[in-house]
Design an enzyme around this catalytic site. Structure first.
Site, PDB file in Angstrom:
ATOM      1  N   ALA A  60       1.945  -5.381 -17.236  1.00 36.45           N
ATOM      2  CA  ALA A  60       0.859  -6.301 -17.556  1.00 36.45           C
ATOM      3  C   ALA A  60      -0.157  -6.293 -16.425  1.00 36.45           C
ATOM      4  CB  ALA A  60       1.427  -7.696 -17.742  1.00 36.45           C
ATOM      5  N   GLY A  99       5.712  -4.556 -18.328  1.00 31.77           N
ATOM      6  CA  GLY A  99       5.274  -4.472 -19.721  1.00 31.77           C
ATOM      7  C   GLY A  99       5.259  -3.043 -20.238  1.00 31.77           C
ATOM      8  N   GLU A 102       8.573  -2.377 -21.330  1.00 33.26           N
ATOM      9  CA  GLU A 102       8.831  -3.176 -22.533  1.00 33.26           C
ATOM     10  C   GLU A 102       8.220  -2.531 -23.780  1.00 33.26           C
ATOM     11  OE1 GLU A 102       7.477  -6.842 -20.535  1.00 33.26           O
ATOM     12  OE2 GLU A 102       9.337  -7.743 -21.269  1.00 33.26           O
TER      13      GLU A 102
HETATM   14  N1  3HC Z   1      -1.871  -5.040 -12.604  1.00 37.89           N
HETATM   15  C1  3HC Z   1      -3.104  -4.875 -12.085  1.00 37.89           C
HETATM   16  N2  3HC Z   1      -3.432  -3.889 -11.232  1.00 37.89           N
HETATM   17  C2  3HC Z   1      -2.446  -3.034 -10.864  1.00 37.89           C
HETATM   18  C3  3HC Z   1      -1.136  -3.149 -11.360  1.00 37.89           C
HETATM   19  C4  3HC Z   1      -0.850  -4.203 -12.278  1.00 37.89           C
HETATM   20  N3  3HC Z   1       0.360  -4.380 -12.840  1.00 37.89           N
HETATM   21  N4  3HC Z   1      -0.387  -2.170 -10.826  1.00 37.89           N
HETATM   22  C5  3HC Z   1      -1.198  -1.478 -10.009  1.00 37.89           C
HETATM   23  N5  3HC Z   1      -2.448  -1.994 -10.044  1.00 37.89           N
HETATM   24  C6  3HC Z   1      -3.647  -1.506  -9.328  1.00 37.89           C
HETATM   25  C7  3HC Z   1      -3.527  -1.702  -7.824  1.00 37.89           C
HETATM   26  O1  3HC Z   1      -3.945  -2.998  -7.445  1.00 37.89           O
HETATM   27  C8  3HC Z   1      -4.459  -0.616  -7.312  1.00 37.89           C
HETATM   28  O2  3HC Z   1      -5.763  -1.104  -7.443  1.00 37.89           O
HETATM   29  P1  3HC Z   1      -6.900  -0.689  -6.386  1.00 37.89           P
HETATM   30  O3  3HC Z   1      -7.038   0.794  -6.521  1.00 37.89           O
HETATM   31  O4  3HC Z   1      -8.080  -1.466  -6.844  1.00 37.89           O
HETATM   32  O5  3HC Z   1      -6.385  -1.097  -5.040  1.00 37.89           O
HETATM   33  C9  3HC Z   1      -4.275   0.508  -8.333  1.00 37.89           C
HETATM   34  O6  3HC Z   1      -3.716  -0.099  -9.504  1.00 37.89           O
HETATM   35  C10 3HC Z   1      -3.334   1.604  -7.884  1.00 37.89           C
HETATM   36  O7  3HC Z   1      -2.095   0.982  -7.467  1.00 37.89           O
HETATM   37  P2  3HC Z   1      -1.320   1.459  -6.153  1.00 37.89           P
HETATM   38  O8  3HC Z   1      -2.264   1.540  -5.015  1.00 37.89           O
HETATM   39  O9  3HC Z   1      -0.130   0.607  -6.019  1.00 37.89           O
HETATM   40  O10 3HC Z   1      -0.936   2.945  -6.572  1.00 37.89           O
HETATM   41  P3  3HC Z   1       0.434   3.706  -6.349  1.00 37.89           P
HETATM   42  O11 3HC Z   1       0.246   5.031  -6.986  1.00 37.89           O
HETATM   43  O12 3HC Z   1       0.851   3.649  -4.926  1.00 37.89           O
HETATM   44  O13 3HC Z   1       1.539   2.879  -7.178  1.00 37.89           O
HETATM   45  C11 3HC Z   1       2.494   1.742  -9.071  1.00 37.89           C
HETATM   46  C12 3HC Z   1       1.448   2.763  -8.572  1.00 37.89           C
HETATM   47  C13 3HC Z   1       3.906   2.289  -8.815  1.00 37.89           C
HETATM   48  C14 3HC Z   1       2.282   1.566 -10.533  1.00 37.89           C
HETATM   49  C15 3HC Z   1       2.313   0.407  -8.306  1.00 37.89           C
HETATM   50  O14 3HC Z   1       0.962   0.041  -8.373  1.00 37.89           O
HETATM   51  C16 3HC Z   1       3.117  -0.729  -8.858  1.00 37.89           C
HETATM   52  O15 3HC Z   1       4.283  -0.831  -8.568  1.00 37.89           O
HETATM   53  N6  3HC Z   1       2.474  -1.606  -9.627  1.00 37.89           N
HETATM   54  C17 3HC Z   1       3.030  -2.892 -10.024  1.00 37.89           C
HETATM   55  C18 3HC Z   1       3.985  -2.754 -11.153  1.00 37.89           C
HETATM   56  C19 3HC Z   1       4.453  -4.104 -11.584  1.00 37.89           C
HETATM   57  O16 3HC Z   1       4.828  -4.942 -10.797  1.00 37.89           O
HETATM   58  N7  3HC Z   1       4.463  -4.299 -12.902  1.00 37.89           N
HETATM   59  C20 3HC Z   1       4.892  -5.538 -13.501  1.00 37.89           C
HETATM   60  C21 3HC Z   1       3.704  -6.349 -13.895  1.00 37.89           C
HETATM   61  S1  3HC Z   1       4.176  -7.908 -14.586  1.00 37.89           S
HETATM   62  C22 3HC Z   1       4.516  -7.548 -16.207  1.00 37.89           C
HETATM   63  O17 3HC Z   1       4.467  -6.426 -16.609  1.00 37.89           O
HETATM   64  C23 3HC Z   1       4.835  -8.722 -17.087  1.00 37.89           C
HETATM   65  C24 3HC Z   1       5.335  -8.302 -18.425  1.00 37.89           C
HETATM   66  O18 3HC Z   1       6.713  -8.399 -18.479  1.00 37.89           O
HETATM   67  C25 3HC Z   1       4.743  -9.185 -19.493  1.00 37.89           C
END
Ligand code: 3HC
Length: 688
Positions: A60, A99, A102
Site C-alpha cells: 500500500a 498489499g 496480498e
Molecule cells: N509506499 C510509498 N512509497 C514507497 C513505498 C510504499 N509502500 N515503498 C517504497 N516507497 C518509495 C520510497 O519512499 C522511495 O521513494 P523516494 O525515491 O521518493 O525516496 C522509493 O519508493 C524507492 O524506495 P527505496 O529507496 O526503499 O528503494 P529500494 O529499492 O531500496 O527498496 C523496497 C525497495 C524493498 C520496496 C522498499 O522500498 C520497501 O521495503 N518498501 C516498503 C514495503 C512495505 O513496508 N510495504 C508495506 C506497506 S503497508 C501495506 O501494504 C498495507 C496493506 O496490508 C494494506
C-alpha cells in the site's frame, strides 16, 4: 494509467505500473478493480498480473496513510479478484510486499522468479496487513509460518515461499510460465477464500505471544496481528477480513505507525544532496589504518561490499592483532551461516595486511581507525597524504576529535572528512559523515557513495565535540550519573530506560564499550570544561577501582566468571559516599522521573546541535539516535518523540529542572523559539 491491460488469445495481461515500486494507491486500486470487470466482460481464460520495472508491488502507498481511506478499498478489490470466475495468476518478479503480497494471495496461482522475495512488512510500519492476509496466509501456508511471517515482517525468497506452499512454482520467466499453465489444471484450483482455515492451536499462540513480549517489547502491531489471526480462525472468512480491516485502520492512525512511517521516509531521504550528484570518486581499493575491533569491523564491511582492502598497522604485533580480529569476524559470519566457505575465501583474497603505507598507494579512500589521539591521527593522515594519489579521500573514524585541526597540517585539507562508524562496524547501520570547514564536495560525495555501497544510513554532521550522536550520548550519561548520585542506582536507571524501549540502559551499555573510553574523553575535555558546571566524580572512581566494564569482569555491574550481569552493592555505595562528601540529600526518584530527566537532557542537547547546524534536520537526529544509539524505533527517534510530547511541554519541564541546576538544564534557545512560535522541531528554523 497505473494499471495497463491487454488481451491476446483470451489471456489477459494486467500490469501494475506506478514507478518506482508500484505502490498501491487509490488510482492503482481503481485500475485493478476495472481490470477484474474487464476480464469478466471479455470472458477471458485467465489474467496474468505482473509489475512493471522488474518489481511486483511494494505494498500500500504509505504516503496515503495520513489521509482518510478512499474507495475502492484494497480488501474489496482483492475479494473481487479472489471471487472472480476468471482465474488470476500472479507473476512475481522483484518483490511482492505488504498489499503486493496480498494481491498475489488473492490470485488463484502464484509463480515467482528465482531472485524474487515475498513478505508482509506491515508491522515494521506499525500496522498489520489490512487486505486479507491474516485470513488468507494461514489458509495457504498453515498457522505457524503465517504467524512467523506476519509478526516478524521478514520477507522470504522464492524457494522458501515455494517450499511452504505460498507460491506454486519458481520459474525464470513467471509470465511465460503463467501463460503455459494448463487451463483445466488452473480451473481445478480453489479460490483462496474457499480454503479451510487451519485449526486453532492455543500453545502456538501462547508461545508466539511470549516471544513477542521478549523480543519486541512495547510494539503494538505484532501483538495486534497475532490477536487478529487468532480471532479470524473462529470467524467466517469475510467477517475475519472486516475485523482485520478495523484493527488496520485503528493502528494506521496511531502514534507508533506515525513514528515508524516517519523513520521509513527519513531513512529514504538520507542521501547525497542533489548538488553532489556525480561528484563522488569511484572507490575500488580502500585502506584502513588500524586493525583493532573498529578497524577490523570497517575492513570487513568494505570487503563485503566487494572492495579491495589494505589494513595498515604500525608493527608486526599490530598486524597479528588485526589478522586475528578480522579472522574472528569471518569465522563468526561463517558459524552464523551468513557467508559460506567460498565467500570467506573471496573476502580473504581481497584483503592485504601490511606495515608499509606504500601498499595502499592505489587506494582511492583511506579510513584511519587508530585510537583517539590528535597527534597520532595527524601523523597517520600525513603518511597517507604522502603515498596516496592527490585526489584520494582521507577519512578519520574519530568519535570526538576536531577534524579541522586534524586536517590542518596537510597540503590539501579539502580531501579530509570524518566517517564515523559505530561498533560493530559491519553490523550497525549508521554512518556519520563529518564535514570539516574545508572538506570538498568530492570528499563528502565519496562518503555518501560509500554509505550507499555498504547499505548504511548516512547522516551529515558538522564539527563539534562528539558530532551528533556522541555529543547527545555524553549529555545522556551526565544526566544518568546525576540521577545516580542524587538518589538512585545504575540498575534502577537502566530499568527505567529499558521500560522506555531501549534494549539496554546507559550503564549496561557502557560496561560493554568500556568505561576507560569515556574517561579518556573526560581527561581530554578537562582543560576546557566550564568550571561552574557540576561534575559527577563517580565514573572516575570506577576507573581508580579498575572497574572498566565487561572486559575486567566488573564495571557498573559485576560479571562473575565473565557471565551475566549482577548488581554490585559497592557501586551503589559509591553514590552514597559521593553524595555525602558533597552534602547532597539524596532523593528517591521514580522510574518516570529518571526517564524524564534522561530524555529531556538528550532533547535539549539535540536542539542545541540542530540550532548550531551540526545536524541538518530534526529527522537526521532521529536517524542517528535510532540507527546508532538504540533509541526505540517505534517512538520515531528523539526529535519525533519530542514533537509528540510537544515543545511547549518540554520547555516547561526543562524550566522546572533549571531551578535545580541552571547550567546543566539551561533551555536550548531553539526550543524556546519553537515554543514561542508554536513550531514543532521538525519545522524548526536553526540559527546556524
Ligand atoms: N509506499 C510509498 N512509497 C514507497 C513505498 C510504499 N509502500 N515503498 C517504497 N516507497 C518509495 C520510497 O519512499 C522511495 O521513494 P523516494 O525515491 O521518493 O525516496 C522509493 O519508493 C524507492 O524506495 P527505496 O529507496 O526503499 O528503494 P529500494 O529499492 O531500496 O527498496 C523496497 C525497495 C524493498 C520496496 C522498499 O522500498 C520497501 O521495503 N518498501 C516498503 C514495503 C512495505 O513496508 N510495504 C508495506 C506497506 S503497508 C501495506 O501494504 C498495507 C496493506 O496490508 C494494506
Amino acid at each position: 494509467m497505473q494499471v495497463t491491460m491487454r488481451s491476446e488469445n483470451h489471456v489477459g495481461y494486467v500490469t501494475l505500473s506506478n514507478p518506482p515500486v508500484n505502490a498501491i494507491g487509490q488510482v492503482l486500486r481503481m485500475g485493478l478493480l476495472e481490470a477484474v470487470r474487464w476480464a469478466e466482460r471479455g470472458r477471458l481464460d485467465r489474467v496474468i498480473v505482473s509489475g512493471a520495472g522488474g518489481i511486483f508491488a511494494a505494498g500500500a502507498d504509505a504516503k496515503e496513510f495520513d489521509a482518510a481511506p478512499q474507495e475502492p478499498h484494497l480488501p474489496e478489490v482483492l475479494n473481487a479478484i479472489d471471487e472472480s470466475f476468471v482465474p488470476w495468476i500472479a507473476a512475481i518478479e522483484g518483490v511482492a510486499l505488504g498489499g503486493g503480497a496480498e494481491i498475489a494471495m488473492a490470485c488463484r496461482m502464484r509463480i515467482m522468479a528465482p531472485g524474487a522475495r515475498i513478505g508482509l512488512p506491515e508491522v515494521t510500519l506499525g500496522v498489520i496487513p489490512g487486505a486479507g492476509c491474516t485470513a488468507r496466509l494461514p489458509r495457504l501456508v498453515g498457522l505457524q509460518k503465517a504467524v512467523e511471517m506476519i509478526t516478524t515482517g521478514k520477507p522470504i525468497g522464492a524457494q522458501a515461499a515455494c517450499s511452504v506452499g505460498l507460491v506454486h512454482t519458481v520459474e525464470d520467466d513467471p509470465i511465460e510460465a503463467a501463460f503455459l499453465v494448463n487451463s483445466e489444471a488452473l480451473g481445478c484450483i480453489v479460490p483462496t477464500w474457499e480454503y479451510h482455515a487451519p485449526a486453532h492451536d492455543a500453545d502456538l499462540f501462547r508461545m508466539a505471544r511470549e516471544n513477542l513480549q521478549a523480543k519486541m517489547p512495547g510494539q503494538e502491531a505484532p501483538v495486534r496481528a497475532l490477536e487478529v489471526i487468532e480471532a479470524g480462525l473462529a470467524l467466517p472468512f469475510h467477517a475475519a477480513l472486516a475485523y482485520e480491516r478495523r484493527v488496520f485502520l485503528e493502528l494506521k492512525t496511531g502514534s507508533q505507525s506515525k513514528a515508524l512511517r516517519h523513520l521509513f521516509f527519513a531513512q529514504r531521504a538520507a542521501k547525497a544532496p542533489a548538488h553532489l550528484k556525480g561528484a563522488a570518486l569511484e572507490v575500488l581499493h580502500a585502506a584502513v589504518v588500524g586493525g583493532g575491533t573498529m578497524g577490523a569491523g570497517i575492513a570487513y564491511a568494505l570487503l563485503s561490499s566487494g572492495l579491495q582492502v589494505t589494513i595498515l598497522e604500525a608493527d608486526a604485533a599490530g598486524l597479528k592483532r588485526a589478522e586475528d580480529n578480522i579472522g574472528k569476524i569471518i569465522e563468526a559470519s561463517l558459524t552464523r551461516g551468513m557467508i559460506d566457505a567460498a565467500r570467506a575465501a573471496d573476502l580473504r583474497s581481497r584483503l592485504t595486511l601490511s606495515t608499509q603505507y606504500s601498499q595502499a598507494a592505489t587506494a582511492q579512500l583511506a579510513i584511519e581507525a587508530a585510537f583517539e589521539d590528535m597527534a597520532v591521527k595527524q601523523e597517520i593522515l600525513g603518511k597517507l597524504d604522502a603515498v596516496l594519489s592527490a585526489d584520494a579521500v582521507l577519512a578519520t573514524n574519530t568519535s570526538y576529535l576536531d577534524i579541522n585541526e586534524m586536517a590542518a597540517p596537510l597540503m590539501d585539507p579539502t580531501r579530509v572528512i570524518g566517517l564515523h562508524f559505530f561498533a560493530p562496524a559491519h553490523i550497525m547501520k549508521l554512518l556519520e559523515i563529518v564535514q570539516g570547514a574545508q572538506s570538498s564536495d568530492r570528499a563528502i560525495a565519496t562518503g555518501y557513495a560509500l554509505a550507499k555501497r555498504l547499505g548504511k544510513v548516512p547522516v551529515r554532521a558538522g564539527v563539534c565535540d562528539g558530532f551528533i550522536g556522541n555529543r547527545i550520548l555524553a549529555r545522556y550519561r551526565e544526566a544518568a550519573d546525576t540521577v545516580f548520585m542524587d538518589g538512585s542506582t545504575p540498575w534502577e536507571v537502566d530499568d527505567a530506560m529499558v521500560e522506555f524501549g531501549y534494549a539496554m540502559g546507559p550503564y549496561e551499555a557502557q560496561d560493554l564499550s568500556g568505561l576507560d573510553i569515556a574517561y579518556a574523553n573526560r581527561q581530554r575535555q578537562a582543560p576546557t570544561r566550564d568550571p561552574n558546571r557540576r561534575y559527577i566524580p563517580i565514573a572516575d572512581r570506577m576507573i581508580e577501582l579498575g572497574k572498566l566494564g565487561r572486559k575486567t569482569s566488573a564495571g557498573w555491574y559485576r560479571y562473575p566468571g565473565g557471565g551475566g550481569k549482577v548488581e554490585d552493592p559497592i557501586v551503589a555505595d559509591l553514590a552514597i559516599e559521593e553524595a555525602h562528601f558533597s552534602g547532597i540529600t539524596r532523593t528517591d526518584y521514580s522510574s518516570q522521573e529518571m526517564r524524564q530527566r534522561l530524555v529531556l537532557a538528550m532533547i535539549n542537547e539535540a536542539a542545541d546541535i540542530l540550532d548550531a547546524g551540526i545536524a541538518q534536520s530534526a529527522g537526521d537526529i532521529d536517524l542517528v539516535t535510532v540507527f546508532g544509539y538504540g533509541f526505540p524505533r517505534w517512538r520515531g527517534g528523539l526529535m519525533h518523540y519530542a514533537d509528540s510530547l510537544g515543545v511547549e511541554t518540554i520547555v516547561a519541564q526543562l524550566e522546572i529542572l533549571a531551578q535545580e541546576d541552571p547550567i546543566a538544564w539551561k533551555v536550548s534557545p531553539l526550543l524556546s523559539r519553537c515554543a514561542d512560535a508554536g513550531q514543532s522541531l521538525a519545522e524548526a528554523r536553526p540559527m546556524r
